[in-house]
Scaffold this active site. Sequence first.
Site, PDB file in Angstrom:
ATOM      1  CD  GLU A 105      44.833  54.021  32.736  1.00 49.55           C
ATOM      2  OE1 GLU A 105      44.841  55.158  32.843  1.00 49.55           O
ATOM      3  OE2 GLU A 105      44.895  53.122  33.674  1.00 49.55           O
ATOM      4  CB  CYS A 113      44.425  44.258  40.909  1.00 53.97           C
ATOM      5  SG  CYS A 113      44.973  42.754  40.118  1.00 53.97           S
TER       6      CYS A 113
HETATM    7  N1  SAH Z   1      36.014  43.488  35.342  1.00 53.47           N
HETATM    8  C1  SAH Z   1      36.448  42.247  35.564  1.00 53.47           C
HETATM    9  C2  SAH Z   1      37.959  42.557  34.926  1.00 53.47           C
HETATM   10  C3  SAH Z   1      38.768  43.663  35.822  1.00 53.47           C
HETATM   11  S1  SAH Z   1      39.960  42.466  36.651  1.00 53.47           S
HETATM   12  C4  SAH Z   1      36.386  41.884  36.974  1.00 53.47           C
HETATM   13  O1  SAH Z   1      36.188  42.592  37.694  1.00 53.47           O
HETATM   14  O2  SAH Z   1      36.703  40.678  37.151  1.00 53.47           O
HETATM   15  C5  SAH Z   1      40.232  43.443  37.984  1.00 53.47           C
HETATM   16  C6  SAH Z   1      40.655  42.542  39.238  1.00 53.47           C
HETATM   17  O3  SAH Z   1      41.199  43.329  40.269  1.00 53.47           O
HETATM   18  C7  SAH Z   1      39.288  42.106  39.693  1.00 53.47           C
HETATM   19  O4  SAH Z   1      39.395  40.664  40.307  1.00 53.47           O
HETATM   20  C8  SAH Z   1      38.876  43.093  40.901  1.00 53.47           C
HETATM   21  O5  SAH Z   1      38.009  42.404  41.969  1.00 53.47           O
HETATM   22  C9  SAH Z   1      40.104  43.270  41.221  1.00 53.47           C
HETATM   23  N2  SAH Z   1      40.482  44.478  42.121  1.00 53.47           N
HETATM   24  C10 SAH Z   1      39.536  45.542  41.766  1.00 53.47           C
HETATM   25  N3  SAH Z   1      40.077  46.904  42.453  1.00 53.47           N
HETATM   26  C11 SAH Z   1      41.112  46.500  43.143  1.00 53.47           C
HETATM   27  C12 SAH Z   1      41.669  46.975  44.256  1.00 53.47           C
HETATM   28  N4  SAH Z   1      41.668  48.323  44.206  1.00 53.47           N
HETATM   29  N5  SAH Z   1      42.692  46.443  44.542  1.00 53.47           N
HETATM   30  C13 SAH Z   1      43.021  45.060  44.153  1.00 53.47           C
HETATM   31  N6  SAH Z   1      42.194  44.420  43.386  1.00 53.47           N
HETATM   32  C14 SAH Z   1      41.249  45.155  42.758  1.00 53.47           C
END
Ligand code: SAH
Length: 344
Positions: free
Chosen positions: A95, A335
């Site tokens: 995605e 995110c």
């Molecule tokens: N794996 C990498 C890249 C993914 S980024 C990482 O974790 O950095 C995804 C971003 O969204 C990350 O900063 C993560 O902390 C955030 N994230 C994950 N789940 C989320 C959610 N349910 N709501 C808001 N942010 C979230």
Amino acid sequence: MTKQKKSFFEMNVDELKEVCTSLELPRYIADQLLDWVYKKHQIKLEKMKNISKKNQAVLAENIDFSLFKNVQSDVSSEENAIKNSCLLDDGNFLECVVLKEKNYNTLCVSSQCGCPVDCKFCLTGVVGFKRQLSAGEIVRQVVYSFSINQPITNIVFMGMGEPLLNAKQVFKAIDMLTHPKLYDLSKRNITVSTSGFIQGIEYLMKNDRVVNLAFSVGSADPIKRERLMPVEKRNPIVKFAKVLKQYQLQHNRKLTLEYTLLDGVNDTDYDIKVLVNLAKYLNAKINLINLNPHKKIPFKPVSIDKLHAIQAIIKKQKCAVTIRYKKGQDITAACGQLGESYLK
Ligand code: SAH
Ligand code: SF4
């Protein structure tokens, strides 16, 4: 048996030139192909007018120019996000999300199908790890966006997966996307987001890779963090921060701390104080992300008032802070919401 064709999008300039030579095609064909695909946004061989029919036939027989088996695109109600759920040849999904700004588009790309890191607030973590993406599959996310008239200038590796656990393919893709003969994107417009792998940063230093980094903190308190992000066990934040600081001193690039707010979990004054200390130590900006909720995730977002109060506390400490406003929450494109394709 049908011959396995090589995907055009897996090949960097040198590899494409080699393939053209091995097919006994003139070497300039490689430049013509790059120009059609990455400058003129044409991936149909038969439309590449300056390539003879004979050479088109040789190329068609040996190189695969297709993007995805199927793509489902959803547009958010405010029309500022488009989520593309792309079916891959082996039945897996990736995605990617086009985030529309006034004057430019950012593409949030996936680096893996699913993710093995298992952060407790992230839907991709719930999906689990399916497989790595190849460099070509990363590049194709960008090509697809151009093909639907969404030109991309910025890329964030914030889709499905942990990019530093697939660093070789991720950086091959970055080299391709920034190459003058391909999209010539600026390295300054590419951000890699990581949940904090020490070896990943060491890989960047060893290979002299310079990128903007975003670090997903979860909690700056090691004990809390371990409960939210199992990566903490082998990559303690105290040690990770030291390595990150070393990288920052070498390269002086933008660093962002992403902080996903979970109501009643990581939103106390103490939590924010340790977060600010970390940001100051790393000379980083803080990006607050209120949790995007999902029925499979056992947390709630904080209230809007609380979100703004936290921002104000951080500002008072003279630390740069922004709030990431949700785009595409209604189409589960925000995110931590990627991976729905696997849950259907
Ligand atoms: N794996 C990498 C890249 C993914 S980024 C990482 O974790 O950095 C995804 C971003 O969204 C990350 O900063 C993560 O902390 C955030 N994230 C994950 N789940 C989320 C959610 N349910 N709501 C808001 N942010 C979230
Ligand atoms: Fe993986 Fe990042 Fe989600 Fe954690 S937040 S599970 S590292 S995609």
